[in-house]
Design a protein around this motif. Structure first.
Motif, mmCIF file in Angstrom:
data_model
loop_
_atom_site.group_PDB
_atom_site.id
_atom_site.type_symbol
_atom_site.label_atom_id
_atom_site.label_comp_id
_atom_site.label_asym_id
_atom_site.label_seq_id
_atom_site.Cartn_x
_atom_site.Cartn_y
_atom_site.Cartn_z
ATOM 1 N N HIS A 44 1.026 -1.050 0.022
ATOM 2 C CA HIS A 44 -0.026 0.033 0.119
ATOM 3 C C HIS A 44 0.821 1.271 0.022
ATOM 4 N N LEU B 121 0.174 7.803 -1.301
ATOM 5 C CA LEU B 121 -1.245 8.268 -1.526
ATOM 6 C C LEU B 121 -1.975 9.069 -0.385
ATOM 7 N N ILE C 26 -5.299 11.227 -0.099
ATOM 8 C CA ILE C 26 -6.323 10.603 0.904
ATOM 9 C C ILE C 26 -6.802 11.496 1.898
ATOM 10 N N PRO D 160 -8.385 3.744 -1.302
ATOM 11 C CA PRO D 160 -7.706 3.558 -2.848
ATOM 12 C C PRO D 160 -8.151 2.110 -3.059
ATOM 13 N N GLY E 62 -6.289 2.277 -11.605
ATOM 14 C CA GLY E 62 -5.832 1.392 -10.536
ATOM 15 C C GLY E 62 -5.319 -0.107 -11.062
ATOM 16 N N GLU F 257 -13.539 6.552 -3.852
ATOM 17 C CA GLU F 257 -12.420 5.703 -4.436
ATOM 18 C C GLU F 257 -11.518 6.543 -5.273
ATOM 19 N N TYR G 223 -5.385 3.065 -7.342
ATOM 20 C CA TYR G 223 -3.907 2.726 -6.822
ATOM 21 C C TYR G 223 -3.480 1.686 -7.363
ATOM 22 N N VAL H 257 -4.697 11.664 -9.888
ATOM 23 C CA VAL H 257 -3.741 11.174 -8.976
ATOM 24 C C VAL H 257 -2.363 10.966 -9.179
#
Length: 391
Positions: free
Chosen positions: A105, A109, A113, A125, A132, A204, A207, A388
């Motif tokens: 993870h 990010l 977030i 994510p 993604g 959402e 990622y 993103v």
């Protein structure tokens, strides 16, 4: 349980469950601190550790070096999801991020977030929105993960709006879980929160799931079994889902009762076929009503007699219309020269949904009990991939 915790008001708590992650905890803590030291927030990194290797010693070193790092070590408890819940209870942040220690993870990010958490109650994510990727999983784990998501979405309505409901990487505002009794089994805590939490908005962001750099995956047959147990328990805690499946099971039992009574009336009492069919159907309707009134909509079972008589009349009328729907589909298929059994099956599927919807709305309306009212369908939004960035 032992640990190093300091009770200070925090803007953000990052909760990381660990089991034998001695090679990863320093790496993940370092990357998080590098990122968050640029942000204007007071934060803590809370490790909840079940390890039997040297992870505890590394966590103790980290706590001595950095005041923002804290840990809890559980000696007689196991399970990723329950570790996260323990972290909820011992963390202080108004905002909470949950992530794994295995570096799959990306901590990069976190700034995005936190920005999205200003508008949404929950931020997830996701590997399955545009932009993604679940490329960090091998083919077998992709299959297992896909089956797990499918099972969850099939049984629990609230999960169907979320593309990655089994994600271990997510964020939420603390008030989402303040009134929730979280009692998960196994490894998927997010589905527990999505079913039991109090929220209106979910966002959402895409990622890419990264392959492990160190350590071993904790996936096992036992964890898959625990996941199924968890889903069944959550169905029981989700009024809408529990009522629907209870209604279907009682309906299936009603078919057995109908056929058994039909056989008895024809073979034992020598009744005519039409009268036997009508009598058997009437008994099946009474059977289904009593079970639904006392089990499916059990909050109504103490009502006075005349109200139950009214409800029985409503139930019978609605079910009668359901029989008409099934018959209509069968006749349409027959008229078109198609398979009558396929038409009958389709008609049954439509009539089951009609019967449940109509009885939920008119025979046993949810307003009877405030605690059983649904909070409403959550608003789920997705991030455009172009927005993103991990830089």
């Amino acid at each position: 349980m032992q640990g190093r915790m300091t009770m200070i008001h925090m803007d953000l708590s990052i909760i990381i469950p660990t089991f034998n992650e001695k090679n990863n905890v320093r790496l993940i803590a370092s990357r998080i601190m590098t990122i968050l030291n640029r942000e204007n927030c007071l934060y803590e990194i809370v490790f909840v550790d079940d390890s039997v290797d040297d992870t505890l010693a590394v966590l103790e070193e980290l706590c001595n070096e950095f005041s923002c790092v804290k840990y809890l070590h559980r000696k007689n408890e196991r399970g990723l999801a329950s570790a996260v819940v323990k972290g909820f209870y011992h963390s202080q942040g108004n905002q909470i991020i949950v992530m794994d220690a295995d570096l799959q993870h990306p901590p990069e990010l976190i700034p995005l977030i936190l920005k999205r958490l200003l508008q949404a109650d929950i931020v997830i994510p996701s590997r399955f929105v545009p932009g993604g990727s679940d490329g960090g999983l091998n083919l077998f784990r992709k299959l297992i993960s896909g089956i797990a998501r499918g099972v969850g979405c099939f049984f629990i309505k609230k999960l169907r709006l979320i593309s990655d409901s089994t994600s271990g990487y997510f964020a939420l505002k603390r008030n989402v879980i303040n009134a929730a009794h979280l009692d998960p089994i196994g490894w998927k805590i997010l589905i527990e929160i999505l079913v039991k939490g109090k929220y209106r908005t979910v966002h959402e962001i895409p990622y890419s799931f990264i392959a492990r750099e160190a350590g071993e995956s904790k996936m096992s047959i036992k964890e898959q079994y625990n996941y199924l147990r968890h889903i069944l328990r959550l169905v029981n805690n989700s009024p809408e889902d529990y009522k629907f499946y209870s209604f279907c099971i009682i309906g299936a039992l009603g078919i057995v009762v109908n056929l058994l009574c039909l056989h008895i009336f024809i073979k034992l009492f020598n009744m005519g076929e039409l009268s036997s069919s009508v009598s058997a159907s009437c008994i099946a309707i009474i059977h289904n009503f009593l079970w639904n009134n006392n089990v499916t909509w059990r909050e109504y079972k103490q009502e006075i007699l005349w109200k139950r008589i009214v409800k029985f009349s409503q139930f019978s009328l609605i079910c009668g219309l359901g029989i008409g729907i099934t018959t209509l589909f069968a006749q349409i298929f027959l008229f078109l020269g198609w398979n009558i059994y396929a038409g009958q099956l389709l008609g049954i599927s439509v009539s089951i949904n009609w019967n449940f919807f109509a009885n939920s709305k008119w025979t046993w309306p949810a307003e009877h009990n405030e605690s059983n009212r649904e909070d409403g369908k959550p608003i789920v939004t997705q991030e455009l991939p172009s927005k993103v960035s991990l830089n």
